[in-house]
Design an enzyme around this catalytic site. Structure first.
Site, mmCIF file in Angstrom:
data_model
loop_
_atom_site.group_PDB
_atom_site.id
_atom_site.type_symbol
_atom_site.label_atom_id
_atom_site.label_comp_id
_atom_site.label_asym_id
_atom_site.label_seq_id
_atom_site.Cartn_x
_atom_site.Cartn_y
_atom_site.Cartn_z
ATOM 1 N N CYS A 70 48.778 36.776 37.394
ATOM 2 C CA CYS A 70 49.394 38.132 37.983
ATOM 3 C C CYS A 70 49.857 38.263 39.129
ATOM 4 O O CYS A 70 50.736 38.700 39.700
ATOM 5 C CB CYS A 70 48.407 39.088 37.382
ATOM 6 S SG CYS A 70 48.659 40.809 37.879
ATOM 7 N N CYS A 75 52.651 39.676 37.144
ATOM 8 C CA CYS A 75 53.005 40.985 37.477
ATOM 9 C C CYS A 75 53.775 41.407 38.865
ATOM 10 O O CYS A 75 54.491 42.133 38.968
ATOM 11 C CB CYS A 75 51.763 41.803 37.277
ATOM 12 S SG CYS A 75 50.460 41.302 36.051
ATOM 13 N N LYS A 78 56.835 39.810 39.860
ATOM 14 C CA LYS A 78 57.952 40.160 39.068
ATOM 15 C C LYS A 78 58.296 41.895 39.447
ATOM 16 O O LYS A 78 59.465 42.182 39.556
ATOM 17 C CB LYS A 78 57.357 40.278 37.582
ATOM 18 C CG LYS A 78 58.407 40.822 36.422
ATOM 19 C CD LYS A 78 57.702 42.129 35.904
ATOM 20 C CE LYS A 78 56.274 42.600 35.916
ATOM 21 N NZ LYS A 78 55.649 42.548 34.628
ATOM 22 N N GLY A 143 38.447 22.392 37.019
ATOM 23 C CA GLY A 143 37.114 22.492 36.396
ATOM 24 C C GLY A 143 37.094 21.967 34.995
ATOM 25 O O GLY A 143 38.167 22.319 34.200
ATOM 26 N N GLY A 173 42.971 31.485 31.798
ATOM 27 C CA GLY A 173 44.329 32.210 31.670
ATOM 28 C C GLY A 173 45.161 31.576 30.563
ATOM 29 O O GLY A 173 45.049 30.823 29.614
ATOM 30 N N TYR A 210 58.233 41.512 26.437
ATOM 31 C CA TYR A 210 58.323 42.405 27.731
ATOM 32 C C TYR A 210 58.857 41.502 28.871
ATOM 33 O O TYR A 210 59.429 41.784 29.560
ATOM 34 C CB TYR A 210 57.182 43.014 27.992
ATOM 35 C CG TYR A 210 55.912 41.950 28.555
ATOM 36 C CD1 TYR A 210 55.800 41.822 29.791
ATOM 37 C CD2 TYR A 210 55.079 41.542 27.535
ATOM 38 C CE1 TYR A 210 54.636 40.915 30.217
ATOM 39 C CE2 TYR A 210 53.773 40.809 27.973
ATOM 40 C CZ TYR A 210 53.924 40.497 29.180
ATOM 41 O OH TYR A 210 52.579 39.659 29.729
ATOM 42 N N GLU A 214 62.186 42.271 30.629
ATOM 43 C CA GLU A 214 62.168 42.341 32.213
ATOM 44 C C GLU A 214 62.999 41.521 33.135
ATOM 45 O O GLU A 214 63.675 42.140 33.840
ATOM 46 C CB GLU A 214 60.715 42.130 32.952
ATOM 47 C CG GLU A 214 59.970 43.445 32.264
ATOM 48 C CD GLU A 214 58.394 43.039 32.602
ATOM 49 O OE1 GLU A 214 57.486 44.083 32.092
ATOM 50 O OE2 GLU A 214 57.948 42.087 32.781
ATOM 51 N N ARG A 237 58.740 43.751 19.757
ATOM 52 C CA ARG A 237 58.144 43.682 18.486
ATOM 53 C C ARG A 237 56.707 44.183 18.845
ATOM 54 O O ARG A 237 56.088 43.644 19.744
ATOM 55 C CB ARG A 237 57.834 42.523 17.911
ATOM 56 C CG ARG A 237 57.204 42.096 16.564
ATOM 57 C CD ARG A 237 57.343 40.860 15.811
ATOM 58 N NE ARG A 237 56.922 39.658 16.785
ATOM 59 C CZ ARG A 237 55.891 39.396 16.796
ATOM 60 N NH1 ARG A 237 54.816 39.903 16.067
ATOM 61 N NH2 ARG A 237 55.455 38.439 17.327
ATOM 62 N N THR A 343 46.422 42.348 32.725
ATOM 63 C CA THR A 343 45.492 42.101 33.934
ATOM 64 C C THR A 343 44.334 42.926 33.985
ATOM 65 O O THR A 343 43.192 42.680 34.159
ATOM 66 C CB THR A 343 46.407 42.027 35.050
ATOM 67 O OG1 THR A 343 47.128 40.946 34.971
ATOM 68 C CG2 THR A 343 45.643 41.970 36.225
ATOM 69 N N HIS A 469 57.012 71.801 37.873
ATOM 70 C CA HIS A 469 58.250 71.756 37.738
ATOM 71 C C HIS A 469 59.066 71.846 39.126
ATOM 72 O O HIS A 469 58.427 72.515 40.138
ATOM 73 C CB HIS A 469 58.565 73.206 37.049
ATOM 74 C CG HIS A 469 60.053 73.548 36.922
ATOM 75 N ND1 HIS A 469 60.747 72.916 35.716
ATOM 76 C CD2 HIS A 469 60.971 74.352 37.400
ATOM 77 C CE1 HIS A 469 61.943 73.471 35.928
ATOM 78 N NE2 HIS A 469 62.023 74.522 36.682
ATOM 79 N N GLU A 474 56.593 67.128 32.959
ATOM 80 C CA GLU A 474 56.122 68.152 32.340
ATOM 81 C C GLU A 474 56.593 68.504 31.008
ATOM 82 O O GLU A 474 56.083 69.245 30.401
ATOM 83 C CB GLU A 474 56.788 69.715 33.096
ATOM 84 C CG GLU A 474 58.256 69.694 33.103
ATOM 85 C CD GLU A 474 59.010 70.770 33.815
ATOM 86 O OE1 GLU A 474 58.373 71.869 33.773
ATOM 87 O OE2 GLU A 474 59.702 70.736 34.555
#
Length: 496
Positions: A70, A75, A78, A143, A173, A210, A214, A237, A343, A469, A474
């Protein structure tokens, strides 16, 4: 101090020194979920170690960085590029607001790229300080698990260190997946897309999720020619079908050429660029091809099978509702479990883990009414059930309220791009089951709507709320007329 820890499902008191193990908790992976779990566990009094691969903007099996996908290659960078791409349209819109803008606009890709890199370096440092301030021991290296209570860390120079831990948390991840087609090595993934030396003149994006949407929006907003190929009739989808259609229309309106129900079958290197061949026999030349066809969990090098940790066919770690694997001392959170790959969800899972294991409070992640956003231009944001999901899950009728309008800003700028908002309501209980919006500031608005849904708000409560407004937000409290009523087990319909 004495610490409470969960052992085989029961909260037991450990000895004060914890001498039996090097750590109460050892975390593999210092991304969002791993760092959250490590910090919060340490705050409960646990002795915590964490390891992460050496930093680099483009990940591999042996490089990564504190902060994870991320922060370093997801994220955050991006969104910076989305901001940069949005300015092009904003500058054009400014003309009708009285700004005298030169006909020729120059854009410096390398400057934006450097600013992005500066920011992820800054955040990488912040994440390291967060761990240090919580007294978490950070180790640089790869690790792997070599026993139910044993981990091995291979440092960059090849030195191997082994540690024992009462609990081990996997938080490694996921990584971008490349479809196995001839010439796949000519394509890039989202990692490389965030660090290209030059802005592409003609980009092909393969994928309908996405990430694909994007990056198509980013490159088009920065002036590139963009072709977007995806397998389904509409992109995104799993999202509400009506909103998917709106996003597709907006992408086309911004100048992106859509190729629905189309697969790429081969990439060929030529003197003029990369030749893209489709399953319909079509061909075109691009200088960049982005594969955005999904991600796979990072488990291949963790030695899980040897230890006996169960994984599914995608490589995701199988866990119970408390994020525990079939090995009682080993846990997993975040994208590596392939539950809900966001995330903030990894943060929630890490928090619940720390509460359960070290906080003396059994805590399960709650996956209901989690808001999310697609940062297309303009963005889409949702929370709760889509119309299709509501029809499937609700026994009675479903009421759908929609509002489609030209944003006030566009009435002066002349941009032909409408905003659409939608509420899905249980006709019997009046409870709002889902909300969605495609238009400027949708994610900012939807975060507040998510609180209402989390509290179980009814349509009557939305209606009784006074709007701000003039604002787009609204509209969510002024949609009085039912757009359609879908009878029990009926079929969702759209007007698009």
């Amino acid at each position: 101090m004495a610490r409470k820890m969960l052992v085989d499902g029961e909260l037991n008191q450990t000895n004060k020194e914890g001498a039996e193990y090097d750590f109460d908790l050892f975390v593999i992976g210092a991304g969002s979920g791993g760092v959250r779990a490590a910090r919060f566990s340490a705050n409960y009094g646990a002795k915590v170690g964490i390891c992460e691969l050496p930093f680099h903007p483009i990940s591999s099996e042996v490089i990564g960085g504190v902060g994870g996908t991320c922060v370093i290659r997801g994220c955050v960078p991006k969104k910076i590029l989305v901001y940069g791409a949005t300015f092009g349209g904003e500058i054009e819109d400014a003309r009708n607001y009285g700004w005298e803008v030169n006909e020729k606009l120059d854009f410096n890709w390398k400057k934006l790229l450097q600013k992005k890199t500066d920011e992820i370096n800054r955040l990488n440092g912040i994440y390291k300080r967060l761990l240090s301030n919580a007294s978490v021991k950070l180790l640089e290296g790869e690790g792997k698990i070599i026993g139910p209570n044993k981990v091995e860390v291979t440092q960059p120079d090849g030195t191997k260190l082994s540690y024992s831990a009462k609990h081990i948390l996997i938080a490694t991840g996921s990584r971008a997946h490349r479809p196995p087609i001839p010439g796949q090595e000519l394509a890039i993934t989202s990692d490389e897309a965030l660090s290209l030396d030059d802005l592409p003149k003609h980009a092909v994006v393969f994928g309908g999720g996405y990430i694909a949407v994007e990056f198509a929006s980013i490159w088009r907003g920065l002036g590139a020619t963009v072709d977007l190929f995806y397998r389904k009739e509409l992109p995104l989808r799993g999202f509400d079908d009506e909103m998917r259609a709106v996003v597709a229309r907006n992408l086309e309106g911004r100048g992106i050429k859509l190729h629905p129900q189309t697969n790429l079958t081969e990439l060929v290197k030529t003197d003029n660029g990369i030749k893209v061949i489709t399953d319909h026999g079509g061909e075109l030349i691009a200088d960049v091809v982005l594969f955005a066809t999904g991600r796979l969990p990072n488990t291949k090098r963790l030695n899980l099978e040897a230890v006996g940790v169960e994984i599914d066919k995608t490589g995701a770690v199988k866990v119970d509702e408390y994020s525990r694997t079939n090995i009682p001392s080993i846990w997993a959170v975040g994208d590596v479990t392939n539950r809900m790959n966001l995330t903030p969800v990894a943060l929630m899972e890490g928090t619940c883990f720390a509460k359960t294991v070290f906080g003396g409070e059994s805590s399960k992640p709650d996956y209901r009414n989690i808001p999310c956003a697609v940062f297309s231009i303009p963005p889409l944001s949702i929370v709760g059930l889509s119309e299709e999901e509501a029809i499937e899950q609700v026994n009675g009728d479903v009421l759908v309220f929609t509002s489609t309008f030209n944003p006030m800003k566009n009435t002066v700028s002349g941009r032909q791009e409408k905003t659409i908002m939608k509420l899905v309501v249980d006709a019997e209980t009046d409870k709002v089951l889902g909300a969605s919006m495609c238009g400027p500031d949708a994610p900012e608005i939807m975060q507040g709507i998510a609180v209402a849904l989390k509290c179980g708000a009814t349509k009557a409560q939305f209606d009784s709320t006074v709007g701000i407004h003039p604002s787009a937000a609204e509209e969510f409290v002024t949609m009085r007329s039912v757009s359609r009523r879908v009878t029990a087990r009926g079929k969702a319909k759209t007007n698009l």
